[in-house]
Design a protein around this motif. Structure first.
Motif, PDB file in Angstrom:
ATOM      1  N   ARG A   1      27.969  36.708  44.924  1.00  0.00           N
ATOM      2  CA  ARG A   1      28.383  35.312  45.048  1.00  0.00           C
ATOM      3  C   ARG A   1      29.858  35.129  44.695  1.00  0.00           C
ATOM      4  O   ARG A   1      30.528  34.267  45.254  1.00  0.00           O
ATOM      5  CB  ARG A   1      27.532  34.428  44.131  1.00  0.00           C
ATOM      6  N   LEU A   2      30.353  35.912  43.739  1.00  0.00           N
ATOM      7  CA  LEU A   2      31.726  35.740  43.278  1.00  0.00           C
ATOM      8  C   LEU A   2      32.775  36.303  44.236  1.00  0.00           C
ATOM      9  O   LEU A   2      33.833  35.693  44.417  1.00  0.00           O
ATOM     10  CB  LEU A   2      31.908  36.373  41.889  1.00  0.00           C
ATOM     11  N   GLU A   3      32.514  37.454  44.823  1.00  0.00           N
ATOM     12  CA  GLU A   3      33.541  38.093  45.650  1.00  0.00           C
ATOM     13  C   GLU A   3      34.084  37.187  46.758  1.00  0.00           C
ATOM     14  O   GLU A   3      35.307  37.059  46.889  1.00  0.00           O
ATOM     15  CB  GLU A   3      33.049  39.429  46.205  1.00  0.00           C
TER      16      GLU A   3
ATOM     17  N   GLU B   1      38.003  35.723  47.025  1.00  0.00           N
ATOM     18  CA  GLU B   1      38.816  35.890  48.232  1.00  0.00           C
ATOM     19  C   GLU B   1      39.260  34.546  48.799  1.00  0.00           C
ATOM     20  O   GLU B   1      40.278  34.473  49.500  1.00  0.00           O
ATOM     21  CB  GLU B   1      38.052  36.722  49.254  1.00  0.00           C
ATOM     22  N   GLN B   2      38.540  33.476  48.466  1.00  0.00           N
ATOM     23  CA  GLN B   2      38.918  32.129  48.908  1.00  0.00           C
ATOM     24  C   GLN B   2      39.806  31.409  47.890  1.00  0.00           C
ATOM     25  O   GLN B   2      40.164  30.256  48.098  1.00  0.00           O
ATOM     26  CB  GLN B   2      37.670  31.290  49.182  1.00  0.00           C
ATOM     27  N   GLY B   3      40.137  32.057  46.772  1.00  0.00           N
ATOM     28  CA  GLY B   3      41.069  31.456  45.821  1.00  0.00           C
ATOM     29  C   GLY B   3      40.556  31.190  44.421  1.00  0.00           C
ATOM     30  O   GLY B   3      41.272  30.586  43.611  1.00  0.00           O
ATOM     31  N   LEU B   4      39.339  31.621  44.091  1.00  0.00           N
ATOM     32  CA  LEU B   4      38.838  31.445  42.727  1.00  0.00           C
ATOM     33  C   LEU B   4      39.757  32.181  41.759  1.00  0.00           C
ATOM     34  O   LEU B   4      40.059  33.358  41.953  1.00  0.00           O
ATOM     35  CB  LEU B   4      37.404  31.986  42.596  1.00  0.00           C
ATOM     36  N   GLU B   5      40.207  31.462  40.717  1.00  0.00           N
ATOM     37  CA  GLU B   5      41.127  32.038  39.743  1.00  0.00           C
ATOM     38  C   GLU B   5      40.491  32.244  38.372  1.00  0.00           C
ATOM     39  O   GLU B   5      40.828  33.191  37.669  1.00  0.00           O
ATOM     40  CB  GLU B   5      42.357  31.129  39.583  1.00  0.00           C
ATOM     41  N   TRP B   6      39.597  31.319  37.974  1.00  0.00           N
ATOM     42  CA  TRP B   6      39.031  31.342  36.635  1.00  0.00           C
ATOM     43  C   TRP B   6      37.516  31.226  36.675  1.00  0.00           C
ATOM     44  O   TRP B   6      36.979  30.393  37.403  1.00  0.00           O
ATOM     45  CB  TRP B   6      39.539  30.155  35.804  1.00  0.00           C
ATOM     46  N   VAL B   7      36.851  32.033  35.859  1.00  0.00           N
ATOM     47  CA  VAL B   7      35.435  31.871  35.567  1.00  0.00           C
ATOM     48  C   VAL B   7      35.372  31.356  34.134  1.00  0.00           C
ATOM     49  O   VAL B   7      35.997  31.928  33.233  1.00  0.00           O
ATOM     50  CB  VAL B   7      34.665  33.199  35.719  1.00  0.00           C
TER      51      VAL B   7
ATOM     52  N   VAL C   1      32.669  39.987  35.602  1.00  0.00           N
ATOM     53  CA  VAL C   1      34.066  39.588  35.823  1.00  0.00           C
ATOM     54  C   VAL C   1      35.001  40.704  35.361  1.00  0.00           C
ATOM     55  O   VAL C   1      35.982  41.022  36.043  1.00  0.00           O
ATOM     56  CB  VAL C   1      34.390  38.259  35.114  1.00  0.00           C
ATOM     57  N   LEU C   2      34.700  41.321  34.226  1.00  0.00           N
ATOM     58  CA  LEU C   2      35.529  42.440  33.759  1.00  0.00           C
ATOM     59  C   LEU C   2      35.558  43.563  34.793  1.00  0.00           C
ATOM     60  O   LEU C   2      36.613  44.144  35.057  1.00  0.00           O
ATOM     61  CB  LEU C   2      35.020  42.960  32.410  1.00  0.00           C
ATOM     62  N   ASP C   3      34.407  43.859  35.399  1.00  0.00           N
ATOM     63  CA  ASP C   3      34.366  44.877  36.456  1.00  0.00           C
ATOM     64  C   ASP C   3      35.153  44.418  37.682  1.00  0.00           C
ATOM     65  O   ASP C   3      35.879  45.200  38.291  1.00  0.00           O
ATOM     66  CB  ASP C   3      32.921  45.185  36.859  1.00  0.00           C
ATOM     67  N   LEU C   4      35.004  43.160  38.050  1.00  0.00           N
ATOM     68  CA  LEU C   4      35.696  42.630  39.228  1.00  0.00           C
ATOM     69  C   LEU C   4      37.209  42.611  39.037  1.00  0.00           C
ATOM     70  O   LEU C   4      37.955  42.706  40.016  1.00  0.00           O
ATOM     71  CB  LEU C   4      35.192  41.218  39.544  1.00  0.00           C
ATOM     72  N   GLN C   5      37.664  42.504  37.809  1.00  0.00           N
ATOM     73  CA  GLN C   5      39.101  42.475  37.553  1.00  0.00           C
ATOM     74  C   GLN C   5      39.789  43.781  37.956  1.00  0.00           C
ATOM     75  O   GLN C   5      40.995  43.789  38.199  1.00  0.00           O
ATOM     76  CB  GLN C   5      39.392  42.158  36.082  1.00  0.00           C
ATOM     77  N   GLU C   6      39.036  44.862  38.065  1.00  0.00           N
ATOM     78  CA  GLU C   6      39.624  46.117  38.538  1.00  0.00           C
ATOM     79  C   GLU C   6      40.066  45.988  39.991  1.00  0.00           C
ATOM     80  O   GLU C   6      41.082  46.547  40.390  1.00  0.00           O
ATOM     81  CB  GLU C   6      38.628  47.262  38.370  1.00  0.00           C
ATOM     82  N   THR C   7      39.301  45.253  40.793  1.00  0.00           N
ATOM     83  CA  THR C   7      39.631  45.031  42.201  1.00  0.00           C
ATOM     84  C   THR C   7      40.457  43.764  42.385  1.00  0.00           C
ATOM     85  O   THR C   7      41.318  43.705  43.266  1.00  0.00           O
ATOM     86  CB  THR C   7      38.334  44.913  43.034  1.00  0.00           C
TER      87      THR C   7
END
Length: 183
Positions: free
Chosen positions: A35-37, A41-47, A63-69
């Motif tokens: 759901r987050l990816e 890609e559409q501009g989400l900056e903060w969780v 989110v920590l894992d996603l921050q790598e990409t």
């Protein structure tokens, strides 16, 4: 466009999850990622999270894992009161401290220890006012603590341009079926 998204849902005991090795955690985390990816890609900056155990903890880990990409993605932990982890066991406190330590922003709203349920209500209202949408892991057939946030968010969305997104039991089942199909 969603730039600030609150994520919440069930506490781990409400899902019958009492171990960090429970297979349901991987399903929830993978569904959160799916759901987050597109949102990133559409501009989400903060969780934005309140730091409770369960869905919010797993969202922070994802989110920590996603921050790598997506290194531009940030997360904040805004707790309703000071010391919300005080009565948790040592392992849960360590995980909480790690999540707080890796957060891009952390604050407690009332700057006082727990006093009364109004602190949870105020936390929900503050987070709704300061985010563009809510991603809630929730199933209408299994009420639990997220129902209060859901009700408040629905009232708020009626008056404002606020986006409500849900991860349901069907979404989790779909992720689990895909995961099993990969074996």
């Amino acid at each position: 466009m969603l730039t600030r998204l609150m994520i919440s849902g069930y506490k781990q005991h409400e899902l019958g999850i009492f171990s960090d090795s429970h297979p349901g955690i991987a399903v929830i985390k993978k569904t959160l990622r799916r759901r987050l990816e597109p949102l990133i890609e559409q501009g989400l900056e903060w969780v934005i999270l309140s730091g409770q155990l369960g869905v919010e903890t797993w969202a922070a880990e994802e989110v920590l894992d996603l921050q790598e990409t997506y290194p531009e993605l940030k997360y904040a932990v805004i707790t309703p009161f000071l010391g919300q982890e005080q009565n948790w066991n040592e392992a849960k406190q360590e995980k909480y401290e790690e999540i707080i330590g890796n957060a891009d922003y952390h604050v407690s709203l009332t700057n006082r220890p727990y006093e009364a349920p109004w602190q949870f209500v105020e936390k929900n209202r503050f987070l709704l006012r300061n985010t563009d949408g809510l991603l809630l892991v929730y199933d209408d057939e299994k009420e639990g603590s997220p129902k209060f946030l859901k009700q408040e968010a629905e009232r708020y969305a009626e008056k404002t341009d606020y986006e409500l997104l849900f991860i349901t039991a069907d979404d989790l089942r779909e992720t689990e079926e895909e995961r099993l199909g990969d074996w």
